[in-house]
Design a protein around this motif. Structure first.
Motif: not given
Length: 232
Positions: A32-37, A58-64, A161-164
């Motif tokens: 979640r923190f990685a998804r947030a940048g 690092a390669v999970m859906p949603g991770v930039p 990863p489908e939960i935003d």
């Protein structure tokens, strides 16, 4: 007084280390923190396992693309991080935290460990000599800034990863009032979350123990229940 997120500091530049980042809770928070940048470091007793987990996150859906997620042993992660989340199993909590006292000196430490036992009747809170996991950590880390937070976040929700959005409140216990704003701002980096001050560290045991109730709720209702505080 109504909840006010405007006063929260900018924490986007902080490096967040997760000690126990290969476990379900730590890995979910890291994702979640990685998804947030955020820059995220995954810590483990095994640097090899930590590196592998970091590569997977690092390669999970949603991770930039290009997100900064790396792994290393616990000591390295503690030294390189600005904020460190302790997300290890309770039975290894004291030994793990004590071994990191020197590299964690001066750092913000967030303890999300819930000391629980399980028997035929279900989960129950364990007695902790210091009062709570967070108080144990504070005693072992006299030169760190310690708080309890993220105790009630569902690992399956974090990992999906489908939960935003994850709509819940993160209850924060600490002696350091400034930490409430910093940790609350980190929580708010995850859509749907907000941080709420819940008292001094002596109140952390109630929050940690309530995880047993949430597990029972989730089992009964096949849910991933969290906490929302009303009128704040």
């Amino acid at each position: 007084m109504a909840y006010n997120a405007i006063r929260q500091p900018d924490v986007s530049g902080l490096t967040v280390g997760i000690i126990g980042g290969t476990g379900d809770q730590g890995r979910g928070l890291a994702c979640r923190f990685a998804r947030a940048g955020q820059t995220v470091l995954i810590g483990s007793r095994s640097a090899e396992r930590a590196v592998q987990a970091a590569e997977e996150i690092a390669v999970m859906p949603g991770v930039p693309s290009g997100a900064s997620v790396t792994g290393g042993d616990n000591d390295e992660v503690a030294r390189r991080s600005d904020v460190v989340v302790i997300a290890v199993p309770w039975d290894g909590h004291a030994a793990t935290v004590a071994a990191l006292a020197r590299p964690l000196a001066g750092k913000i430490v967030i303890d999300c460990v819930n000391p629980l036992g399980f028997d035929k009747q279900g989960p129950y809170a364990l007695l902790v000599a210091e009062g709570s996991a967070a108080q144990q950590a504070a005693g072992l880390l006299p030169d760190s800034r310690v708080c309890a937070a993220f105790n009630h976040v569902s690992a399956p929700l974090l990992a999906d990863p489908e939960i935003d959005r994850i709509d819940l409140d993160v209850l924060i216990c600490t002696e350091d009032r400034e930490l409430v704003d910093v940790v609350g701002a980190l929580a708010a980096r995850i859509p749907g979350m907000r941080g709420i001050y819940a008292g001094r560290l002596r109140n952390a045991h109630q929050i940690e123990a309530f995880a047993a109730n949430l597990i029972s709720i989730n089992k009964r209702y096949k849910s991933h229940a969290g906490i929302r505080v009303t009128d704040v």
